[in-house]
Design an enzyme around this catalytic site. Structure first.
Site, short mmCIF file in Angstrom:
data_model
loop_
_atom_site.label_atom_id
_atom_site.label_comp_id
_atom_site.label_asym_id
_atom_site.label_seq_id
_atom_site.Cartn_x
_atom_site.Cartn_y
_atom_site.Cartn_z
N HIS A 18 0.86 -1.19 0.00
CA HIS A 18 0.00 0.00 0.00
C HIS A 18 0.90 1.24 0.00
O HIS A 18 2.15 1.11 -0.03
CB HIS A 18 -0.96 -0.02 1.21
CG HIS A 18 -0.25 -0.28 2.51
ND1 HIS A 18 0.62 0.61 3.08
CD2 HIS A 18 -0.27 -1.36 3.33
CE1 HIS A 18 1.08 0.12 4.21
NE2 HIS A 18 0.57 -1.09 4.38
N GLY B 24 1.88 3.14 2.20
CA GLY B 24 2.88 3.16 3.27
C GLY B 24 4.17 2.48 2.83
O GLY B 24 5.27 2.97 3.11
N HIS B 25 4.03 1.35 2.14
CA HIS B 25 5.24 0.67 1.63
C HIS B 25 5.93 1.55 0.58
O HIS B 25 7.16 1.62 0.52
CB HIS B 25 4.87 -0.67 0.98
CG HIS B 25 4.32 -1.69 1.93
ND1 HIS B 25 3.00 -2.08 1.93
CD2 HIS B 25 4.93 -2.39 2.91
CE1 HIS B 25 2.82 -3.00 2.87
NE2 HIS B 25 3.97 -3.20 3.48
N GLN C 22 7.15 -15.88 11.77
CA GLN C 22 6.65 -14.83 12.67
C GLN C 22 5.15 -14.93 12.92
O GLN C 22 4.55 -14.00 13.46
CB GLN C 22 7.06 -13.45 12.16
CG GLN C 22 6.40 -13.00 10.88
CD GLN C 22 7.05 -11.75 10.31
OE1 GLN C 22 8.15 -11.80 9.78
NE2 GLN C 22 6.37 -10.61 10.40
N GLN D 123 7.67 3.07 10.84
CA GLN D 123 7.55 3.30 12.29
C GLN D 123 6.24 2.75 12.85
O GLN D 123 6.06 2.72 14.06
CB GLN D 123 7.66 4.79 12.60
CG GLN D 123 9.08 5.30 12.51
CD GLN D 123 9.21 6.77 12.84
OE1 GLN D 123 8.22 7.47 13.04
NE2 GLN D 123 10.42 7.25 12.86
N LYS D 124 5.32 2.35 11.98
CA LYS D 124 4.07 1.77 12.50
C LYS D 124 4.39 0.53 13.34
O LYS D 124 3.79 0.30 14.36
CB LYS D 124 3.10 1.42 11.39
CG LYS D 124 1.75 0.99 11.95
CD LYS D 124 0.75 0.68 10.89
CE LYS D 124 0.95 -0.69 10.32
NZ LYS D 124 0.59 -1.79 11.25
N ASP D 125 5.38 -0.24 12.86
CA ASP D 125 5.84 -1.40 13.62
C ASP D 125 7.00 -0.93 14.51
O ASP D 125 8.17 -1.24 14.28
CB ASP D 125 6.26 -2.51 12.66
CG ASP D 125 5.09 -3.00 11.84
OD1 ASP D 125 4.23 -3.68 12.40
OD2 ASP D 125 5.00 -2.66 10.65
O1 PAF Z 1 6.99 -5.64 8.71
C1 PAF Z 1 6.92 -6.63 7.97
O2 PAF Z 1 6.26 -6.62 6.94
C2 PAF Z 1 7.65 -7.90 8.38
O3 PAF Z 1 7.63 -8.09 9.75
C3 PAF Z 1 9.08 -7.98 7.82
C4 PAF Z 1 9.96 -6.88 8.39
C5 PAF Z 1 9.04 -7.88 6.31
C6 PAF Z 1 9.72 -9.32 8.19
O4 PAF Z 1 8.99 -10.39 7.69
#
Ligand code: PAF
Length: 282
Positions: free
Chosen positions: A30, A32-33, A57, A145-147
């Site tokens: 989106h 943001g990316h 994850q 920074q959202k994450d």
């Molecule tokens: O933020 C994400 O989309 C994921 O956690 C990442 C950094 C690509 C690792 O899989």
């Protein structure tokens, strides 16, 4: 723009460059990316966006199987943005065998907040990011920074492993109503989408309470959770933390930290089965 699927082909292509940048993603891109790509472009001589949904994850009950995989649309979105290479490996390329070497971030950072509600999440993130570093050998990595906690984990990992990589954080992009952009917003029904802005609004009300001089963090957090839960959300956490280490500030330090930009409010909550996170620096 090249689409590369194997580590060997990626290494071969990148050998000609001196300063690669990596924007790691799980796809379903989106705006943001695209802001991450825009931030990375001037910092490198070749820009790699990785698209890989990382099984490590996700907890067993989470959305690994249903996570949107939209490679064609993602490549179309990246064309013309300055992305040089889309690295889109199959799972068998990244994990040809069970990943037995993993990166274990320190529990005081990785077992709180997201890590408390998603045990093992940051082991999965740190491990795949480390592996992507091996694939791309970036000089710069750009993350959103959202994450917030993820960004901190990656920064600490790079620092502790003395990796010559600049970690760049990019401010969260928001929809016009204030909802932080996220791939998981796609899960929201129309009705939930109208409710979704209340996570950001609740964080804003916490920031306002701090600005108004409230130093009783427990009260700020409890009021925020009950306001959000009253709107059909289920709150995992809404919390005021120190920016430096994501620990709870003592009441005696709240005012000084607030006045020096040393606080952050973070939240995670579920609307139906969709879990959203957001944060605001104070
Ligand atoms: O933020 C994400 O989309 C994921 O956690 C990442 C950094 C690509 C690792 O899989």
């Amino acid at each position: 723009m090249l689409i590369i699927k194997t580590i060997a082909a990626l290494h071969q292509h990148l050998a000609a460059y001196k300063r690669p940048a990596l924007v790691p993603t799980m796809g379903h891109l989106h705006a943001g990316h695209l802001a991450l790509v825009q931030a990375a472009r001037p910092l490198c001589d070749v820009l790699v966006v990785s698209i890989f949904v990382n099984r490590l994850q996700f907890l067993p009950h989470e959305d690994f199987d249903t996570y949107p995989r939209t490679l064609d649309a993602d490549c179309a979105a990246l064309a013309g943005t300055g992305c040089d290479v889309v690295f889109a490996p199959l799972e068998s390329e990244i994990y040809p065998e069970r990943q037995v070497f993993t990166v274990q971030p320190p529990p005081e950072l990785a077992d709180i907040l997201e890590g408390h509600f998603r045990p093992g999440f940051f082991v999965g993130v740190a491990t795949v990011v480390q592996k992507l570093f091996g694939c791309v050998q970036p000089h710069v990595v750009v993350l959103g920074q959202k994450d917030y906690q993820q960004l901190m984990v990656v920064r600490r990992m790079v620092q502790q492993f003395a990796q010559p990589i600049d970690v760049v954080g990019v401010a969260t992009l928001r929809a016009p109503d204030g909802l932080a952009l996220s791939s998981r917003n796609a899960y929201l029904t129309a009705d939930q989408r109208t409710q979704a802005v209340h996570l950001a609004m609740t964080l804003q009300s916490m920031v306002q309470a701090l600005r108004n001089g409230v130093t009783d963090i427990a009260t700020i957090e409890a009021n925020a959770a009950s306001a959000l839960n009253a709107r059909s959300w289920q709150t995992d956490y809404l919390t005021v933390r120190r920016r430096s280490d994501l620990m709870q500030p003592a009441a005696s330090e709240v005012t000084a930290l607030r006045d020096n930009g040393g606080l952050v409010v973070l939240g995670a909550a579920r609307l139906g089965s969709t879990r959203l996170i957001d944060n605001l620096e104070v």
